[in-house]
Write a protein that holds these residues in place. Sequence first.
Motif, PDB file in Angstrom:
ATOM      1  N   ILE A  12      14.292  17.088 -14.705  1.00 30.36           N
ATOM      2  CA  ILE A  12      14.469  16.320 -15.935  1.00 30.36           C
ATOM      3  C   ILE A  12      13.438  15.189 -16.011  1.00 30.36           C
ATOM      4  CG2 ILE A  12      16.115  14.896 -17.251  1.00 30.36           C
ATOM      5  CD1 ILE A  12      18.367  16.478 -15.800  1.00 30.36           C
ATOM      6  N   THR A  13      12.817  15.044 -17.172  1.00 29.34           N
ATOM      7  CA  THR A  13      11.782  14.016 -17.314  1.00 29.34           C
ATOM      8  C   THR A  13      12.402  12.620 -17.386  1.00 29.34           C
ATOM      9  OG1 THR A  13      11.751  13.984 -19.754  1.00 29.34           O
ATOM     10  CG2 THR A  13      10.354  15.628 -18.673  1.00 29.34           C
ATOM     11  N   ASP A  14      11.621  11.629 -16.957  1.00 31.84           N
ATOM     12  CA  ASP A  14      12.035  10.232 -17.082  1.00 31.84           C
ATOM     13  C   ASP A  14      10.778   9.378 -17.145  1.00 31.84           C
ATOM     14  OD1 ASP A  14      12.951   7.630 -16.903  1.00 31.84           O
ATOM     15  OD2 ASP A  14      14.502   8.094 -15.435  1.00 31.84           O
ATOM     16  N   ARG A  15      10.469   8.900 -18.343  1.00 35.01           N
ATOM     17  CA  ARG A  15       9.210   8.169 -18.508  1.00 35.01           C
ATOM     18  C   ARG A  15       9.202   6.813 -17.820  1.00 35.01           C
ATOM     19  NH1 ARG A  15       8.204   7.224 -24.752  1.00 35.01           N
ATOM     20  NH2 ARG A  15       7.413   9.300 -24.346  1.00 35.01           N
ATOM     21  N   ARG A  16      10.367   6.341 -17.402  1.00 45.28           N
ATOM     22  CA  ARG A  16      10.372   5.093 -16.630  1.00 45.28           C
ATOM     23  C   ARG A  16       9.769   5.338 -15.243  1.00 45.28           C
ATOM     24  NH1 ARG A  16      16.654   4.012 -17.425  1.00 45.28           N
ATOM     25  NH2 ARG A  16      16.526   6.179 -16.752  1.00 45.28           N
ATOM     26  N   LEU A  17       9.762   6.597 -14.835  1.00 45.82           N
ATOM     27  CA  LEU A  17       9.215   6.942 -13.519  1.00 45.82           C
ATOM     28  C   LEU A  17       7.804   7.520 -13.628  1.00 45.82           C
ATOM     29  CD1 LEU A  17      12.445   8.658 -12.121  1.00 45.82           C
ATOM     30  CD2 LEU A  17      11.628   6.379 -11.548  1.00 45.82           C
ATOM     31  N   LYS A  18       7.622   8.453 -14.582  1.00 44.93           N
ATOM     32  CA  LYS A  18       6.316   9.115 -14.734  1.00 44.93           C
ATOM     33  C   LYS A  18       6.134   9.562 -16.187  1.00 44.93           C
ATOM     34  CE  LYS A  18       4.920  10.167 -10.271  1.00 44.93           C
ATOM     35  NZ  LYS A  18       5.780   9.228  -9.591  1.00 44.93           N
ATOM     36  N   PRO A  19       4.882   9.570 -16.669  1.00 45.46           N
ATOM     37  CA  PRO A  19       4.648  10.125 -18.003  1.00 45.46           C
ATOM     38  C   PRO A  19       4.980  11.624 -18.017  1.00 45.46           C
ATOM     39  CG  PRO A  19       2.573   9.482 -16.937  1.00 45.46           C
ATOM     40  CD  PRO A  19       3.672   9.072 -16.024  1.00 45.46           C
ATOM     41  N   ALA A 126      27.099  19.521 -14.216  1.00 47.98           N
ATOM     42  CA  ALA A 126      28.294  18.835 -13.714  1.00 47.98           C
ATOM     43  C   ALA A 126      27.923  17.683 -12.784  1.00 47.98           C
ATOM     44  CB  ALA A 126      29.193  19.832 -12.982  1.00 47.98           C
ATOM     45  N   GLY A 127      28.512  16.527 -13.054  1.00 53.00           N
ATOM     46  CA  GLY A 127      28.223  15.370 -12.219  1.00 53.00           C
ATOM     47  C   GLY A 127      29.081  14.182 -12.657  1.00 53.00           C
ATOM     48  N   SER A 128      28.733  13.045 -12.196  1.00 49.75           N
ATOM     49  CA  SER A 128      27.626  12.795 -11.293  1.00 49.75           C
ATOM     50  C   SER A 128      28.114  13.033  -9.855  1.00 49.75           C
ATOM     51  CB  SER A 128      27.182  11.342 -11.473  1.00 49.75           C
ATOM     52  OG  SER A 128      26.074  11.051 -10.684  1.00 49.75           O
ATOM     53  N   VAL A 129      27.348  13.836  -9.113  1.00 48.19           N
ATOM     54  CA  VAL A 129      27.795  14.174  -7.756  1.00 48.19           C
ATOM     55  C   VAL A 129      27.775  12.928  -6.875  1.00 48.19           C
ATOM     56  CG1 VAL A 129      27.484  15.722  -5.794  1.00 48.19           C
ATOM     57  CG2 VAL A 129      26.837  16.494  -8.082  1.00 48.19           C
ATOM     58  N   PHE A 130      26.722  12.132  -7.001  1.00 49.97           N
ATOM     59  CA  PHE A 130      26.600  10.875  -6.252  1.00 49.97           C
ATOM     60  C   PHE A 130      26.277   9.757  -7.257  1.00 49.97           C
ATOM     61  CE2 PHE A 130      24.927  14.357  -3.551  1.00 49.97           C
ATOM     62  CZ  PHE A 130      25.872  14.316  -2.526  1.00 49.97           C
ATOM     63  N   PRO A 131      26.441   8.501  -6.836  1.00 47.28           N
ATOM     64  CA  PRO A 131      26.010   7.419  -7.727  1.00 47.28           C
ATOM     65  C   PRO A 131      24.515   7.575  -8.012  1.00 47.28           C
ATOM     66  CG  PRO A 131      27.280   6.563  -5.871  1.00 47.28           C
ATOM     67  CD  PRO A 131      27.023   8.011  -5.575  1.00 47.28           C
ATOM     68  N   THR A 132      24.094   7.274  -9.231  1.00 48.29           N
ATOM     69  CA  THR A 132      22.697   7.482  -9.587  1.00 48.29           C
ATOM     70  C   THR A 132      22.110   6.277 -10.303  1.00 48.29           C
ATOM     71  OG1 THR A 132      21.256   8.732 -11.080  1.00 48.29           O
ATOM     72  CG2 THR A 132      23.590   8.805 -11.574  1.00 48.29           C
ATOM     73  N   PRO A 133      20.857   5.941  -9.963  1.00 48.90           N
ATOM     74  CA  PRO A 133      20.203   4.814 -10.636  1.00 48.90           C
ATOM     75  C   PRO A 133      19.837   5.144 -12.088  1.00 48.90           C
ATOM     76  CG  PRO A 133      18.666   5.916  -9.159  1.00 48.90           C
ATOM     77  CD  PRO A 133      19.992   6.544  -8.930  1.00 48.90           C
ATOM     78  N   VAL A 158      25.229  23.731 -12.848  1.00 49.96           N
ATOM     79  CA  VAL A 158      24.104  22.989 -12.280  1.00 49.96           C
ATOM     80  C   VAL A 158      24.631  21.611 -11.898  1.00 49.96           C
ATOM     81  CG1 VAL A 158      21.828  21.999 -12.748  1.00 49.96           C
ATOM     82  CG2 VAL A 158      22.438  24.218 -13.738  1.00 49.96           C
ATOM     83  N   ALA A 159      24.411  21.223 -10.648  1.00 48.35           N
ATOM     84  CA  ALA A 159      24.884  19.907 -10.185  1.00 48.35           C
ATOM     85  C   ALA A 159      23.862  18.845 -10.547  1.00 48.35           C
ATOM     86  CB  ALA A 159      25.070  19.941  -8.676  1.00 48.35           C
ATOM     87  N   ILE A 160      24.351  17.667 -10.953  1.00 47.41           N
ATOM     88  CA  ILE A 160      23.436  16.576 -11.321  1.00 47.41           C
ATOM     89  C   ILE A 160      23.982  15.234 -10.842  1.00 47.41           C
ATOM     90  CG2 ILE A 160      24.477  16.343 -13.646  1.00 47.41           C
ATOM     91  CD1 ILE A 160      21.571  15.638 -14.614  1.00 47.41           C
ATOM     92  N   GLY A 161      23.063  14.316 -10.575  1.00 48.44           N
ATOM     93  CA  GLY A 161      23.482  12.943 -10.278  1.00 48.44           C
ATOM     94  C   GLY A 161      23.243  12.539  -8.833  1.00 48.44           C
ATOM     95  N   GLY A 162      22.156  11.809  -8.620  1.00 47.80           N
ATOM     96  CA  GLY A 162      21.889  11.240  -7.297  1.00 47.80           C
ATOM     97  C   GLY A 162      21.532  12.256  -6.224  1.00 47.80           C
ATOM     98  N   ILE A 163      21.100  13.450  -6.635  1.00 44.75           N
ATOM     99  CA  ILE A 163      20.788  14.487  -5.631  1.00 44.75           C
ATOM    100  C   ILE A 163      19.350  14.305  -5.151  1.00 44.75           C
ATOM    101  CG2 ILE A 163      20.652  16.973  -5.180  1.00 44.75           C
ATOM    102  CD1 ILE A 163      22.716  17.297  -7.533  1.00 44.75           C
ATOM    103  N   ILE A 181      17.429  17.497 -11.011  1.00 46.22           N
ATOM    104  CA  ILE A 181      16.847  16.360 -10.304  1.00 46.22           C
ATOM    105  C   ILE A 181      16.053  15.489 -11.263  1.00 46.22           C
ATOM    106  CG2 ILE A 181      15.308  15.674  -8.418  1.00 46.22           C
ATOM    107  CD1 ILE A 181      17.161  17.462  -7.121  1.00 46.22           C
ATOM    108  N   ILE A 182      16.233  14.186 -11.120  1.00 48.77           N
ATOM    109  CA  ILE A 182      15.349  13.269 -11.845  1.00 48.77           C
ATOM    110  C   ILE A 182      14.556  12.465 -10.797  1.00 48.77           C
ATOM    111  CG2 ILE A 182      15.145  11.454 -13.579  1.00 48.77           C
ATOM    112  CD1 ILE A 182      17.871  12.321 -14.707  1.00 48.77           C
ATOM    113  N   SER A 183      15.185  11.422 -10.244  1.00 44.52           N
ATOM    114  CA  SER A 183      14.466  10.462  -9.391  1.00 44.52           C
ATOM    115  C   SER A 183      13.800  11.073  -8.165  1.00 44.52           C
ATOM    116  CB  SER A 183      15.421   9.351  -8.936  1.00 44.52           C
ATOM    117  OG  SER A 183      16.094   8.819 -10.049  1.00 44.52           O
ATOM    118  N   ALA A 184      14.490  11.997  -7.482  1.00 47.95           N
ATOM    119  CA  ALA A 184      13.940  12.537  -6.223  1.00 47.95           C
ATOM    120  C   ALA A 184      12.650  13.319  -6.438  1.00 47.95           C
ATOM    121  CB  ALA A 184      14.972  13.413  -5.520  1.00 47.95           C
ATOM    122  N   ILE A 185      12.394  13.732  -7.671  1.00 48.20           N
ATOM    123  CA  ILE A 185      11.130  14.422  -7.970  1.00 48.20           C
ATOM    124  C   ILE A 185      10.237  13.536  -8.834  1.00 48.20           C
ATOM    125  CG2 ILE A 185      10.130  16.331  -9.308  1.00 48.20           C
ATOM    126  CD1 ILE A 185      12.208  18.166  -7.974  1.00 48.20           C
TER     127      ILE A 185
END
Length: 207
Positions: A12-19, A126-133, A158-163, A181-185
């Motif tokens: 999943i894209t997140d422009r706060r992390l990368k364009p 389905a989530g959030s599996v873990f707390p997520t920023p 599909v599992a989502i959230g803090g993975i 995945i967002i942050s970990a990638i």
Amino acid sequence: MNLREKLKLYVITDRRLKPEIKSVREALEGGATSIQLRIKNASTREMIKIGKRIRELTKEYDALYFVDDRLDVALVTNADGVQLGSEDMPISLAREIAPNLIIGASVYSLEEALQAEKERADYLGAGSVFPTPTKAGVRVIGVEGLRKIVKSVKIPVVAIGGINHKNARDVLKTGVDGIAIISAIMGAEDVKKATEEMKKIIEEAIR
């Protein structure tokens, strides 16, 4: 097309992390099987422009392309599907407007999962599996909550959230079809390498 296969590594894209464009290309090079365009604060016009580029890239790498929340943007950019949360357009209505789109439903409890399946969602996020920023104050279901959902529905989950790379194996043990995945990638220094490493973890677990 086997939907379960294509949902294995859902980035999943997140422009706060990368364009978006550069990071999406790198994630696809690393083996992402689905990409979701998620931009919270851009104009519709900008979303369409970026969405069209992501559509080209995902075709090139034979991956699926989803749009978060916005059915209009999904249709205009020729996406494979749309991801809808409880505040978004109802699944039944989206299905009426866009019968050919794959519809994913974001669910935060077993009740919501069963309801979304009843409403004929094609898959669940389905989530959030873990707390997520990425999403403050989101309900955390934990690995056990996720396992209950996987056992109770017939559609792909599909599992989502803090993975991340450290906890992904525990998540995959629940029998989920894929992980989002967002942050970990997108937050990694080397997006391609982070994706490759995650793909390896998934393939070992699913084998």
